[in-house]
Scaffold this motif. Structure first.
Motif, PDB file in Angstrom:
ATOM      1  N   CYS A  46      72.727 -10.881  84.699  1.00  0.00           N
ATOM      2  CA  CYS A  46      71.661  -9.992  84.219  1.00  0.00           C
ATOM      3  C   CYS A  46      70.341 -10.483  84.799  1.00  0.00           C
ATOM      4  N   CYS A  50      68.580 -11.017  77.238  1.00  0.00           N
ATOM      5  CA  CYS A  50      68.010 -10.503  75.988  1.00  0.00           C
ATOM      6  C   CYS A  50      68.324 -11.471  74.838  1.00  0.00           C
ATOM      7  N   TYR A  52      69.027 -11.249  71.681  1.00  0.00           N
ATOM      8  CA  TYR A  52      70.035 -10.951  70.655  1.00  0.00           C
ATOM      9  C   TYR A  52      71.458 -10.973  71.222  1.00  0.00           C
ATOM     10  N   CYS A  53      71.590 -11.192  72.554  1.00  0.00           N
ATOM     11  CA  CYS A  53      72.865 -10.947  73.226  1.00  0.00           C
ATOM     12  C   CYS A  53      73.712 -12.218  73.309  1.00  0.00           C
ATOM     13  N   ARG A  57      77.030 -14.147  79.974  1.00  0.00           N
ATOM     14  CA  ARG A  57      76.159 -13.698  81.072  1.00  0.00           C
ATOM     15  C   ARG A  57      75.276 -14.831  81.552  1.00  0.00           C
ATOM     16  N   GLY A  94      77.117  -8.532  80.728  1.00  0.00           N
ATOM     17  CA  GLY A  94      76.346  -8.506  81.930  1.00  0.00           C
ATOM     18  C   GLY A  94      75.862  -7.123  82.371  1.00  0.00           C
ATOM     19  N   ASN A 124      72.304  -0.640  83.131  1.00  0.00           N
ATOM     20  CA  ASN A 124      71.019  -0.730  82.459  1.00  0.00           C
ATOM     21  C   ASN A 124      70.114   0.393  82.953  1.00  0.00           C
TER      22      ASN A 124
END
Ligand code: SF4
Length: 416
Positions: A46, A50, A52-53, A57, A94, A124
């Motif tokens: 990525c 982020c 919260y993720c 990844r 990802g 995305n």
């Protein structure tokens, strides 16, 4: 205690047993089932991570990603040599579209080897460009799922996506421009962020009605143990009572245009492909670092280390790292969970598979959900009630948090 709180507590208690995988070192190569199954392809890169993720990844670096795609193609070819047949393909991350040329090359190989009937790809918002979508369609992609999360500018800023993917207005335009370019366009949304109000959620749903995508998936916010502290310091604590209220708003309002395909995915009548391939296929192979496969009664995971992943494939070995073999009853529970997440369970199919009627084999589960008003029996099928749909949101939330915690541990184990 509310029924949903009891369900969440119970599943958290059980998750540790269910997800206690063993690292066997040398895992026997699984033999191919005698049917078409699903292929899951994981792209773990990525451009930004982020908060919260908890997916597996890494921050994107082009040279490393190109080496990874090479290894991925080797792994896919090895499954062909072993005799596997794949009827459907799901590419997740990802960010699968991070290197479009490599993704296209990989999907061309998949088409040459397996000619799957359907391919679904996550992306995305910055990759929602007409030329990219046309390229994806040219290699057989029928469904694109785009991570929007929310159209609210303040929330997007708090979760660190505003700068990278733009504000709500910009996201809306990007999605509208992409409409009709691919058979099924799905928007992934998240609800129940700390600080999210009913008004914010209503505006997100208003935006959905303005765009009218083929499909929308509303995930409850899922916080694993490792992201909890960061999320709490950024946004506050998650209120699960609000989650139930928000779900009822989503379910009620979306029913004007959408029908539920699962407890959290809503489709217009002509969009049949869904996010959860685990509902549609009871067997799948995962390729790519950190991916999972389910074959017969065994769950496998690939190594979470990118170096080890590439190294094992260089030596001509499948990068399998952990294995858990379930009992017949444990598999029956998994089938019960996944089938009802897809809203219904066929009792005859269950009996064919597990040798006993579901209400006899899993009587405590059946009695509990019948008495709590979550399930009914109709025409030889177990079906979720409206209340049951929310119970299944809670169960799947806890299931995925359990998987996230397993990933966190596996990543910690290799020093990530
Ligand atoms: S939410 Fe999506 S873009 Fe953000 S880090 Fe996770 S996988 Fe990557």
């Amino acid at each position: 205690m509310r029924v949903e709180d009891f369900i969440a507590w119970f599943l958290r208690l059980k998750a540790k047993d269910y997800l206690s995988f063993k690292d066997f070192g040398d895992i026997p190569i699984p033999s191919p089932p005698n049917q078409d199954i699903e292929l899951y392809i994981h792209i773990p890169f990525c451009e930004q991570l982020c908060p919260y993720c908890s997916f597996h990844r890494f921050l994107y670096r082009e040279p490393q990603a190109r080496v990874y795609f090479d290894a991925l193609r080797k792994e896919i070819s090895m499954y062909k040599d072993l005799g596997y047949k794949f009827g459907g393909v799901y590419v997740g991350g990802g960010t699968p579209t991070i290197l479009v040329d490599e993704l296209l090359k990989t999907l061309e190989l998949v088409n040459d080897l397996f000619s799957p009937a359907e391919i679904s790809v996550e992306t995305n918002p910055d990759r929602l460009q007409v030329d990219i979508l046309e390229d994806l369609v040219s290699v057989g992609v029928k469904r694109v799922s785009v991570g929007i999360q929310s159209f609210d500018d303040d929330l997007l800023k708090k979760i660190g996506r505003y700068g990278k993917y733009g504000g709500g207005g910009e996201l809306k335009h990007k999605v509208m421009d992409a409409m009709g370019k691919v058979k099924t366009l799905n928007l992934d949304m998240i609800y129940n962020f700390p600080g999210q109000t009913r008004d914010m959620l209503d505006k997100d749903i208003d935006a959905i009605f303005e765009i009218e995508p083929d499909q929308v998936t509303f995930y409850p916010l899922m916080i694993s143990d490792s992201t909890r502290r960061t999320m709490e310091s950024l946004m506050g604590t998650v209120d699960y009572r609000k989650e139930a209220f928000f779900y009822s708003i989503i379910r009620d309002r979306l029913s004007a245009l959408y029908a539920p395909s699962t407890a959290w995915c809503f489709s217009r009548s002509d969009s049949k492909m869904i996010d959860e391939y685990i509902v549609k296929y009871d067997q799948y192979v995962g390729v790519g670092s950190g991916s999972f496969g389910l074959l017969g009664r065994a769950i496998y995971s690939n190594t979470f280390s990118l170096d080890e992943y590439v190294g094992m494939l260089d030596k001509g070995r499948l990068p399998l790292k952990t294995l858990k073999v379930f009992s017949n009853k444990e598999m029956a529970r998994y089938f019960f969970l996944m089938s009802l997440f897809g809203l219904k369970l066929d009792r005859y199919a269950f009996k064919d598979k597990f040798g006993e009627d579901v209400c006899k084999m899993l009587w405590p589960e059946c009695v509990f959900f019948m008495l709590s008003g979550g399930m009914s029996i109709k025409n030889g099928r177990l079906e979720l009630t409206r209340r049951g749909e929310y119970y299944w949101v809670v169960m799947m939330r806890e299931f995925f948090i359990g998987v996230d915690n397993f990933r966190d541990q596996a990543r910690k184990g290799i020093g990530l």
